[in-house]
Write a protein that holds these residues in place. Structure first.
Motif, mmCIF file in Angstrom:
data_model
loop_
_atom_site.group_PDB
_atom_site.id
_atom_site.type_symbol
_atom_site.label_atom_id
_atom_site.label_comp_id
_atom_site.label_asym_id
_atom_site.label_seq_id
_atom_site.Cartn_x
_atom_site.Cartn_y
_atom_site.Cartn_z
ATOM 1 N N ARG A 183 -37.831 19.625 26.822
ATOM 2 C CA ARG A 183 -38.620 19.577 28.061
ATOM 3 C C ARG A 183 -40.106 19.589 27.715
ATOM 4 O O ARG A 183 -40.521 20.271 26.774
ATOM 5 N N PRO A 186 -45.571 22.992 29.218
ATOM 6 C CA PRO A 186 -46.567 23.052 30.296
ATOM 7 C C PRO A 186 -47.984 23.276 29.791
ATOM 8 O O PRO A 186 -48.930 23.209 30.566
ATOM 9 N N ASP A 218 -40.961 11.688 29.551
ATOM 10 C CA ASP A 218 -42.320 11.692 30.082
ATOM 11 C C ASP A 218 -43.187 10.795 29.203
ATOM 12 O O ASP A 218 -43.195 10.940 27.976
ATOM 13 N N THR A 434 -47.377 25.741 36.124
ATOM 14 C CA THR A 434 -46.663 24.467 36.086
ATOM 15 C C THR A 434 -45.271 24.674 36.656
ATOM 16 O O THR A 434 -44.533 25.553 36.205
ATOM 17 N N THR A 436 -41.680 22.509 37.577
ATOM 18 C CA THR A 436 -41.022 21.258 37.237
ATOM 19 C C THR A 436 -39.605 21.231 37.785
ATOM 20 O O THR A 436 -38.886 22.240 37.720
ATOM 21 N N SER A 456 -37.991 13.206 38.392
ATOM 22 C CA SER A 456 -38.627 14.477 38.059
ATOM 23 C C SER A 456 -39.851 14.675 38.938
ATOM 24 O O SER A 456 -40.440 13.713 39.456
ATOM 25 N N TYR A 457 -40.194 15.931 39.096
ATOM 26 C CA TYR A 457 -41.396 16.315 39.831
ATOM 27 C C TYR A 457 -42.092 17.405 39.037
ATOM 28 O O TYR A 457 -41.456 18.355 38.565
ATOM 29 N N ARG A 458 -43.399 17.254 38.874
ATOM 30 C CA ARG A 458 -44.166 18.268 38.156
ATOM 31 C C ARG A 458 -45.472 18.516 38.883
ATOM 32 O O ARG A 458 -46.212 17.576 39.195
ATOM 33 N N ARG A 460 -48.940 20.830 38.535
ATOM 34 C CA ARG A 460 -49.730 21.692 37.647
ATOM 35 C C ARG A 460 -51.039 22.066 38.326
ATOM 36 O O ARG A 460 -51.669 21.233 38.975
#
Length: 818
Positions: A183, A186, A218, A434, A436, A456-458, A460
């Protein structure tokens, strides 16, 4: 073009849907015949009975599992092999309408054993393993990392370099994405470097290097991805390890790994403590002929830092059913840093005569903590190869620091005064968070391929709050200085979705094509007494990726790959407020930065033989809107560094990695990387280009009585920078490990930078200045580490899903194992 590409993906899925001629599959797992541990990345080849030509095959995953699909009904034999193990053959495998899916269960391999009069060597998993999309390095084969931390590990990995401040570079490119357990991390910038410097090497199981990732990953990072996989014991029962380290000049470390596993759960606790003090020194000589006073500045620095850190990493795996696993884990990393720094300045006029001197002293106390919580759900369907993975994570990083500065000035031939002319206190808080969410789905399709998709969603957020107190003359008291107080917050939200298709073309060719789409929203909010303006930059990007691989019958492969990637400006790069730690060198960000756009291509060749492997690659990158830190001299004589988008850059290189066993007692690897870089001109910048190369080598010498000596070295030739050149860098590390009690205990003595040659020199030039910068951090250190593995785990019993062949699977009544 992108619409055509999407249509291609959609049509590929449709093509896979129609019914195919009846075919079957063979699955199982590879394990060693001693403890039953899985053998990852072993080769499994399937042949038709009575035939010598390879029909199909597979590579085992991290749990030793393999699956060979799309085999016509008939009789087969299976040949399994892995580096460090004797090959094994399973015969009498029959696929038919009544048994279309055959599970051969565990196929155990025996380690290779070499015997001579003086030494006995038992085969083990090699340091380097090659997977279809990455290179894998096992840390257990690295005594040079015993008692160290993540940078000590990464410094020994081919293609990787680690800078003085912990910054990473892959093939000479510093834009590298860091993953932890698959993963994205962050943390960015200095926070990432601080985390790595506190992550014990004993907690790392392996390092994976992905130079051209697919659309599933990513797209952050020009050079690729470095994935650190942390340890988790997969054996049944209670087991663990203990590590104690002492090093020269007050450096100490202790750590333990505890693991308890049952058929229904697995609990792991990894804990480490570290205390160390380390010195550093540096010089700067800056000529600025367009400024009358000062026209020349000389600076010397002496630094002493003490650090105390804890690393706590518990993970709980719950086996909800034979095919479902729920994992909950966290990383807690509190730390305290104390720093004492002394800077001495000489200010010279145009005639290079000293007209003023200064001394600046800094006392620093910094307290921070990282908290990262992850929840993972893994579902494997009854259909072979079909899976669903979901992840939710939340991470916080808090850092609170207080710096106390005092500075005195005096003229030439005069002793410095006792009382400071200036005093200042800087209080700084830098919180960040962060969050996710990830979902990945894999669906196999006919022809030996599969479709992967997910989203995906992130989100920050970064913050920075500077508060100053200043005293400009004596006597007096410190008062808040609102003229240089600043607060800045930055928010970034990334919404992403991807689709990958992969398959085979005949017996030798395989392919993959994918597309990732991202929508990004950003918001920056600077605040001072005078302004509360905000800025935004929202953008949409498409990231295609593709690769084509040809596999020869003699364990050789040729791979062509392409990916589009991105490098987003981090928090420091867009923070518009300057830092004032050094009054003669200010650093500030640029809110107008936009992301870099990267096109990366690579052609690689891999060959594996009985004694080792050879990897050769040629690669190229074309980057637009390249983000670079640039420096200039202001009319006041103060140097200012900021970040700009340069129009474009091009780099190309070739890399050669050899890994193998030269004799029964001597093994190692060597890496040569040669690359060319060219930067075009931009605002306040001249064109820059140059050729650079670096070489790494690591040797293992296995002696009688379970003694191992490991030596590694690295040399980096001069390399071009956007505003100058980095001078050569080189060092040698040595380690001696002695194992005891049937290899349950070990004592390791290692010395880093044996010849004390690891330092950094930059030759910089730009608008109004020429500068030579030298930095030296304590690097010649002797470590003594004791490690012990305790517990007596029973032979591993696999989870039911790995032994249960599932509905419609065959049995082994007719199979024979040679």
């Amino acid at each position: 073009m992108y619409r055509l590409f999407l249509c291609f993906l959609f049509l590929g899925v449709l093509v896979s849907l129609p019914a195919q001629a009846p075919k079957g599959s063979i699955r199982g797992r590879l394990a060693d015949n001693l403890a039953g541990n899985p053998i990852a990345f072993g080769a499994v080849n399937v042949f038709a009975r009575g035939q010598d030509s390879l029909l199909s095959g597979a590579i085992t995953d991290e749990k030793g599992r393999f699956l060979v699909r799309d085999l016509p009904y008939g009789s087969y034999r299976l040949e399994a092999q892995a580096i460090g193990f004797e090959p094994r053959t399973v015969v009498g495998l029959i696929l038919s309408a009544s048994t279309p899916r055959l599970d051969v269960g565990p196929v155990t391999l025996a380690p290779v054993t070499y015997e001579t009069e003086a030494v006995e060597i038992t085969g083990e998993r090699p340091f380097e393993e090659i997977a279809p999309d990455r290179r894998i390095y096992r840390i257990s084969q690295l005594p040079l990392a015993d008692g160290g931390f993540a940078p000590d590990v990464l410094r020994q990995i081919p293609s990787l370099t680690v800078g003085m401040e912990g910054e990473l570079a892959l093939r000479g490119d510093g834009q590298v994405a860091l993953f932890i357990d698959g993963r994205p991390s962050p943390l960015t910038g200095s926070a990432r470097a601080a985390f790595l410097s506190q992550l014990p090497a004993a907690s790392i199981e392996r390092v994976e290097v992905i130079t051209n990732p697919s659309a599933r990953f990513d797209p952050e990072g020009t050079a690729g991805i470095i994935n650190l996989v942390l340890k988790k014991d997969r054996r049944q029962g209670l087991s663990g390890s203990l590590n104690l380290t002492a090093a020269t000049r007050h450096k100490y470390q202790a750590g333990t790994l505890l693991n308890y596993r049952t058929p229904h759960l697995n609990f792991m606790l990894n804990y480490g403590y570290r205390y160390e003090q380390r010195f550093g020194r540096g010089t700067d000589e800056r000529a600025q002929p367009e400024v009358k006073a000062p026209s020349f500045i000389r600076q010397e620095a002496d630094v002493l830092r003490r650090t105390s850190t804890h690393m706590i990493h518990p993970v709980l795996d719950l086996f909800l059913s034979p095919r479902q696993t729920l994992s909950i884990g966290t990383i807690i990393n509190p730390r305290v840093l104390w720093g004492d720094e002394t800077y001495r300045f000489d200010f010279l006029d145009p005639a290079e005569a000293v007209y003023e001197q200064a001394r600046r002293q800094t006392e620093q106390v910094q307290r921070g903590q990282i908290l990262d919580v992850d929840i993972d759900y893994d579902l494997r369907f009854a259909q072979e190869g079909r899976s669903l993975y979901a992840n939710a994570s939340y991470a916080t990083f808090t850092d609170v620091a207080e710096d106390r500065f005092s500075q005195v000035y005096w003229g030439p031939n005069v002793l410095p005064p006792d009382n400071p002319d200036e005093r200042q206190i800087l209080n700084q808080a830098t919180p960040s968070t962060t969050a996710t969410l990830m979902l990945d789905y894999v669906h196999p399709w006919s022809g030996g391929g599969k479709w992967e998709g997910g989203f995906s969603y992130r989100a920050r957020t970064f913050g920075n709050d500077y508060t100053y107190q200043s005293l400009l003359s004596q006597p007096g008291s410190l008062l808040p200085d609102t003229s240089i107080r600043s607060t800045f917050s930055y928010q970034e939200a990334v919404y992403a979705a991807y689709s990958n298709l992969s398959g085979k073309l005949g017996k030798r060719w395989s392919w993959q094509a994918g597309l990732r789409a991202e929508q990004v929203f950003t918001l920056g909010s600077p605040f001072t007494e005078a302004t509360t303006d905000t800025f935004t930059y929202d953008y949409f990007r498409l990231f295609p990726s593709a690769y084509l691989t040809y596999q020869t019958p003699k364990r050789r492969s040729l791979k062509l790959s392409y990916s589009r990637r991105i490098s987003r400006p981090d928090f420091d790069a867009v923070n518009p407020f300057p830092t004032f730690e050094d009054p003669y060198y200010l650093t500030l960000g640029n809110p107008g930065l936009i992301p870099e756009d990267i096109h990366s291509g690579e052609l690689s060749f891999h060959s594996r033989g009985k004694r080792g492997s050879l990897t050769a690659a040629v690669y190229g990158r074309y980057v637009t809107q390249i983000i670079r830190r640039v420096q200039e001299t202001l009319p006041s004589g103060i140097a200012q560094a900021t970040y700009l988008n340069s129009p474009e850059a091009f780099s190309a290189g070739s890399e050669f990695i050899a890994n193998g066993r030269l004799t029964k007692w001597w093994s190692g690897n060597a890496t040569l990387n040669v690359f060319y870089a060219r930067y075009t001109s931009g605002a306040s910048l001249l064109p820059s280009e140059g050729l650079a190369w670096q070489v790494q080598a690591l040797s293992n010498f296995r002696l009688p009585k379970d003694v191992m000596i490991q030596v590694s070295g690295q040399y980096r030739a001069p390399r071009p920078l956007l505003q100058g050149e980095m001078r050569p860098v080189g060092w040698v590390d040595v380690a001696l490990r002695k194992s005891f009690f049937k290899r349950k205990a070990a004592l390791t003595l290692r010395v880093s930078d044996v010849f004390n040659t690891l330092d950094y020199t930059l030759l910089l030039a730009g608008p109004g200045f020429d500068q030579t910068r030298y930095r030296k951090r304590e690097s010649q250190i002797a470590y003594l580490t004791f490690s012990y593995r305790f517990g007596k785990p029973v032979r591993r019993q696999e989870r039911p899903d790995q032994d249960d062949p599932g509905p419609g699977a065959g049995n082994l009544e007719e199979a024979q194992i040679d």
